[in-house]
Design a protein around this motif. Structure first.
Motif, PDB file in Angstrom:
ATOM      1  N   ASN A 284      25.393   8.681 -14.213  1.00 53.68           N
ATOM      2  CA  ASN A 284      25.910   7.598 -13.374  1.00 53.68           C
ATOM      3  C   ASN A 284      27.386   7.316 -13.628  1.00 53.68           C
ATOM      4  N   LEU A 285      27.842   7.508 -14.859  1.00 49.80           N
ATOM      5  CA  LEU A 285      29.256   7.265 -15.170  1.00 49.80           C
ATOM      6  C   LEU A 285      30.113   8.512 -14.962  1.00 49.80           C
ATOM      7  N   GLY A 286      29.495   9.669 -14.835  1.00 50.35           N
ATOM      8  CA  GLY A 286      30.261  10.893 -14.649  1.00 50.35           C
ATOM      9  C   GLY A 286      31.024  11.310 -15.883  1.00 50.35           C
ATOM     10  N   ALA A 287      30.497  10.974 -17.076  1.00 51.23           N
ATOM     11  CA  ALA A 287      31.152  11.340 -18.335  1.00 51.23           C
ATOM     12  C   ALA A 287      30.079  11.570 -19.385  1.00 51.23           C
ATOM     13  N   SER A 288      30.392  12.420 -20.361  1.00 54.21           N
ATOM     14  CA  SER A 288      29.431  12.775 -21.390  1.00 54.21           C
ATOM     15  C   SER A 288      29.379  11.721 -22.480  1.00 54.21           C
ATOM     16  N   ASP A 408      44.286  -4.155 -13.590  1.00 51.53           N
ATOM     17  CA  ASP A 408      44.915  -4.421 -14.890  1.00 51.53           C
ATOM     18  C   ASP A 408      44.500  -3.417 -15.949  1.00 51.53           C
ATOM     19  N   LEU A 409      43.470  -2.597 -15.646  1.00 54.86           N
ATOM     20  CA  LEU A 409      42.981  -1.671 -16.664  1.00 54.86           C
ATOM     21  C   LEU A 409      43.990  -0.587 -16.998  1.00 54.86           C
ATOM     22  N   GLN A 410      44.843  -0.214 -16.041  1.00 56.48           N
ATOM     23  CA  GLN A 410      45.806   0.849 -16.313  1.00 56.48           C
ATOM     24  C   GLN A 410      46.854   0.425 -17.338  1.00 56.48           C
ATOM     25  N   TYR A 411      47.044  -0.888 -17.537  1.00 55.76           N
ATOM     26  CA  TYR A 411      47.989  -1.354 -18.551  1.00 55.76           C
ATOM     27  C   TYR A 411      47.397  -1.286 -19.951  1.00 55.76           C
ATOM     28  N   LEU A 412      46.076  -1.155 -20.046  1.00 54.19           N
ATOM     29  CA  LEU A 412      45.447  -1.004 -21.352  1.00 54.19           C
ATOM     30  C   LEU A 412      45.478   0.439 -21.821  1.00 54.19           C
ATOM     31  N   GLY A 413      45.431   1.381 -20.898  1.00 50.73           N
ATOM     32  CA  GLY A 413      45.476   2.787 -21.268  1.00 50.73           C
ATOM     33  C   GLY A 413      45.250   3.647 -20.052  1.00 50.73           C
ATOM     34  N   THR A 414      45.884   4.819 -20.048  1.00 47.98           N
ATOM     35  CA  THR A 414      45.757   5.720 -18.908  1.00 47.98           C
ATOM     36  C   THR A 414      44.583   6.678 -19.058  1.00 47.98           C
ATOM     37  N   GLN A 415      43.915   6.664 -20.183  1.00 55.14           N
ATOM     38  CA  GLN A 415      42.662   7.359 -20.379  1.00 55.14           C
ATOM     39  C   GLN A 415      41.755   6.433 -21.187  1.00 55.14           C
ATOM     40  N   THR A 416      40.483   6.581 -21.006  1.00 53.21           N
ATOM     41  CA  THR A 416      39.595   5.583 -21.595  1.00 53.21           C
ATOM     42  C   THR A 416      38.321   6.207 -22.138  1.00 53.21           C
ATOM     43  N   VAL A 417      37.740   5.473 -23.051  1.00 55.07           N
ATOM     44  CA  VAL A 417      36.405   5.750 -23.574  1.00 55.07           C
ATOM     45  C   VAL A 417      35.558   4.517 -23.264  1.00 55.07           C
ATOM     46  N   GLN A 440      41.683   4.209  -9.972  1.00 57.13           N
ATOM     47  CA  GLN A 440      42.849   3.837 -10.771  1.00 57.13           C
ATOM     48  C   GLN A 440      43.467   5.032 -11.504  1.00 57.13           C
ATOM     49  N   ARG A 441      42.942   6.221 -11.266  1.00 51.39           N
ATOM     50  CA  ARG A 441      43.417   7.450 -11.920  1.00 51.39           C
ATOM     51  C   ARG A 441      43.300   7.347 -13.437  1.00 51.39           C
ATOM     52  N   ILE A 442      42.212   6.715 -13.925  1.00 52.77           N
ATOM     53  CA  ILE A 442      41.969   6.590 -15.353  1.00 52.77           C
ATOM     54  C   ILE A 442      40.787   7.490 -15.691  1.00 52.77           C
ATOM     55  N   PRO A 443      41.008   8.641 -16.258  1.00 52.91           N
ATOM     56  CA  PRO A 443      39.895   9.538 -16.580  1.00 52.91           C
ATOM     57  C   PRO A 443      39.064   8.990 -17.740  1.00 52.91           C
ATOM     58  N   VAL A 444      37.764   9.147 -17.620  1.00 52.52           N
ATOM     59  CA  VAL A 444      36.845   8.759 -18.688  1.00 52.52           C
ATOM     60  C   VAL A 444      36.584  10.004 -19.531  1.00 52.52           C
ATOM     61  N   ILE A 445      37.102   9.996 -20.747  1.00 55.33           N
ATOM     62  CA  ILE A 445      36.980  11.187 -21.593  1.00 55.33           C
ATOM     63  C   ILE A 445      35.682  11.183 -22.401  1.00 55.33           C
ATOM     64  N   GLY A 446      34.936  10.096 -22.362  1.00 54.04           N
ATOM     65  CA  GLY A 446      33.665  10.070 -23.088  1.00 54.04           C
ATOM     66  C   GLY A 446      33.025   8.704 -23.026  1.00 54.04           C
ATOM     67  N   VAL A 447      31.769   8.665 -23.400  1.00 52.35           N
ATOM     68  CA  VAL A 447      30.989   7.431 -23.421  1.00 52.35           C
ATOM     69  C   VAL A 447      30.400   7.265 -24.811  1.00 52.35           C
ATOM     70  N   LEU A 466      35.193  19.300 -17.180  1.00 53.39           N
ATOM     71  CA  LEU A 466      35.669  19.593 -18.526  1.00 53.39           C
ATOM     72  C   LEU A 466      37.128  19.200 -18.714  1.00 53.39           C
ATOM     73  N   HIS A 467      37.868  19.102 -17.601  1.00 52.03           N
ATOM     74  CA  HIS A 467      39.291  18.773 -17.712  1.00 52.03           C
ATOM     75  C   HIS A 467      39.508  17.329 -18.138  1.00 52.03           C
ATOM     76  N   THR A 468      38.526  16.467 -17.899  1.00 51.29           N
ATOM     77  CA  THR A 468      38.652  15.068 -18.318  1.00 51.29           C
ATOM     78  C   THR A 468      37.846  14.756 -19.566  1.00 51.29           C
ATOM     79  N   ALA A 469      36.946  15.638 -19.959  1.00 48.59           N
ATOM     80  CA  ALA A 469      36.074  15.356 -21.099  1.00 48.59           C
ATOM     81  C   ALA A 469      36.833  15.468 -22.402  1.00 48.59           C
ATOM     82  N   LEU A 470      36.328  14.769 -23.420  1.00 46.38           N
ATOM     83  CA  LEU A 470      36.963  14.787 -24.729  1.00 46.38           C
ATOM     84  C   LEU A 470      36.930  16.175 -25.324  1.00 46.38           C
TER      85      LEU A 470
END
Length: 506
Positions: A284-288, A408-417, A440-447, A466-470
């Motif tokens: 559902n989140l599209g991240a590992s 406002d999330l992009q001001y916290l970080g451009t990539q996220t966990v 917001q162009r914020i890739p989720v690199i992991g959960v 795989l390009h966005t994964a940790l």
């Protein structure tokens, strides 16, 4: 292509995932355990606060004229229904000299057919003595009514037989009168007629004797039925054991409460549609899922394993921050405290490389209201994120709960966990989070999964994106250092729909 892929995905998804249902119901054990405990307490309380009224019991042996060995209980069921009539209730009240109405009295007793000829009568009263007296009066009234019906039936049958005999005796008198003093030899011309009269007289005499014998037998059988109908078990008060009643009611309440709790939990799980398996959360989140942590410290023998898992996660995130020029954010969903602990641990691990700033974007006081300790990083609010120096490591901590200011999330970080508590967010909301972060162009690199089910054996790794994964970033660093091999990558559908800056949006 999109339509076929969507149809294949829908066909692969079951209408009701039993594994997820069982896991979700087991995770809601507090609900059905509380319901079971509540049912147990209510059952025990009912036995103590609402004890049964004094009751007396008696047994009556009922003899039937139509008794047969192959009777299926029809006769005794008829007696039970006759016991519950106003006629018998009124007779019993008259013997008790009670002004109570028969309709009201009928609610206080019941009859049960134990065998084809044994009737049990249970009667309630205000006291044991009253219940015993009512049971005796009711049993006597039933026996008297049954005996009266037997006698009435026997008298009616005997009367019918005697009436028939009297009619034949009258006819016999007429035949005798017709015969007079004649004989077949006295009048040869009328010998045939006289012989028929003699034959008729003999037949009438035989039938008169038969009807008389049958009437006598009908009366002879009645005393046997009357004697056979009697009270075989004298009325006695039923002793109620309070501990036994409390235990019985408590067990019944426990079972009913447990069943109701399980039913409510199952219905709530299906209606809420809150994923708990790592497979469903990752999809559902599209991240590992890159790590799993318990919500609480746990038992003493589990704390070491939890500490090792936290240290491993901190090391992995620190390596990612050091190897990337983009700031990292930790966004929580239902686990703000755990996210704060992860962020502070990561900041302490990065403190050896230089100054670290934690940007607090949480709505609660998890970071802003804490008491600082020696060696803790600097914590600033989200409004001061733009004033942080680029030379400092930035770790943003925010929330993706309902009501989040997505821009406002992009001001916290451009990539996220994402730090997600299992079973907290619905599937629809997890889709919303993935969609908003993609916009917001914020890739989720992991959960990071908080409070996972210990029996979950599903795979939380997505092989797309795989390009966005940790693990993809780690592989990229390895290839840059010449130690890794290039692997085939396939973009997920939601990532492929987000255009790059230098592409034309169609």
């Amino acid at each position: 292509m999109t339509t076929s892929t969507t149809s294949e995905s829908s066909a692969a998804t079951p209408l009701l995932d039993l594994q997820a249902l069982v896991v979700a119901v087991r995770r809601r054990r507090r609900l059905w355990s509380a319901m079971a405990l509540l049912g147990l307490l209510i059952g025990a309380a009912v036995a103590v606060l609402l004890p049964p009224s004094p009751t007396a019991v008696t047994k009556v042996l009922v003899a039937h004229q139509e008794d047969q060995a192959n009777d299926t209980g029809t006769l005794i069921r008829t007696d039970v229904q006759l016991l519950g009539t106003t006629q018998i209730a009124d007779q019993a009240l008259r013997s008790l000299k009670s002004p109570e109405k028969p309709e009201d009295f009928m609610r206080d007793y019941r009859g049960t057919g134990l065998t084809n000829n044994v009737l049990q009568i249970d009667v309630a009263g205000d006291t044991d003595a009253e219940a015993v007296a009512r049971a005796k009066a009711l049993a006597d009234a039933f026996v008297a009514d049954h005996v009266k019906r037997i006698r009435d039936i026997a008298d009616a049958e005997a009367k019918a037989l005697l009436d028939q005999r009297d009619r034949m005796q009258t006819e016999l008198a007429e035949v005798n009168k017709e015969i007079g003093g004649r004989s077949p030899d006295s009048d040869p011309k009328a010998s045939a007629s006289i012989e028929s009269l003699f034959a008729r007289r003999a037949e009438l005499t035989s039938r008169i004797d038969d009807f008389g014998q049958r009437a006598e037998e009908a009366r002879i059988g009645t005393p046997q039925l009357i004697v056979g109908t009697q009270i075989v078990d004298a009325p006695r008060a039923v002793r109620h054991s309070l501990p036994k009643a409390a235990v019985t009611n408590a067990v019944i309440g426990l079972v009913l409460g447990l069943f109701l709790g399980l039913a409510l939990a199952a219905v709530g799980v299906v209606v809420a549609d809150r994923p708990v398996l790592r497979r469903d959360i990752a999809a559902n989140l599209g991240a590992s899922v890159i790590a799993e942590l318990p919500r609480r410290s746990g038992r003493l023998w589990q704390r070491r394993r939890t500490r090792v898992a936290r240290e491993r996660l901190t090391t992995t995130l620190a390596r990612t921050v050091r190897g990337s020029a983009e700031p990292l954010s930790l966004l929580e969903l239902g686990c703000a405290r755990s996210t704060s602990v992860i962020a502070l641990g990561l900041a302490r691990a990065l403190a050896a490389d230089g100054p670290v700033v934690v940007i607090d974007g949480l709505p609660g006081p998890q970071l802003a209201g804490r008491s600082p300790k020696p060696g803790d990083p600097t914590v600033v609010s989200g409004e001061r994120a733009a004033a942080v120096s680029p030379q400092e490591h930035r770790i943003g901590v925010g929330s993706v709960a309902p009501g989040t200011a997505w821009t406002d999330l992009q001001y916290l970080g451009t990539q996220t966990v994402l730090v997600v508590r299992a079973g907290h967010g619905s599937a629809a909301w997890l889709h919303t989070v993935a969609r908003q972060l993609a916009d917001q162009r914020i890739p989720v690199i992991g959960v990071v999964l908080i409070d996972p089910d210990p029996r979950d054996r599903t795979d939380g790794t997505l092989w797309d994106g795989l390009h966005t994964a940790l693990r993809g970033q780690i592989e990229l660093l390895a290839r840059q250092n010449g130690t890794g091999r290039r692997r085939a990558e396939r973009l997920p559908m939601w990532a492929a729909r987000v255009p790059d800056d230098d592409q034309e949006v169609r």
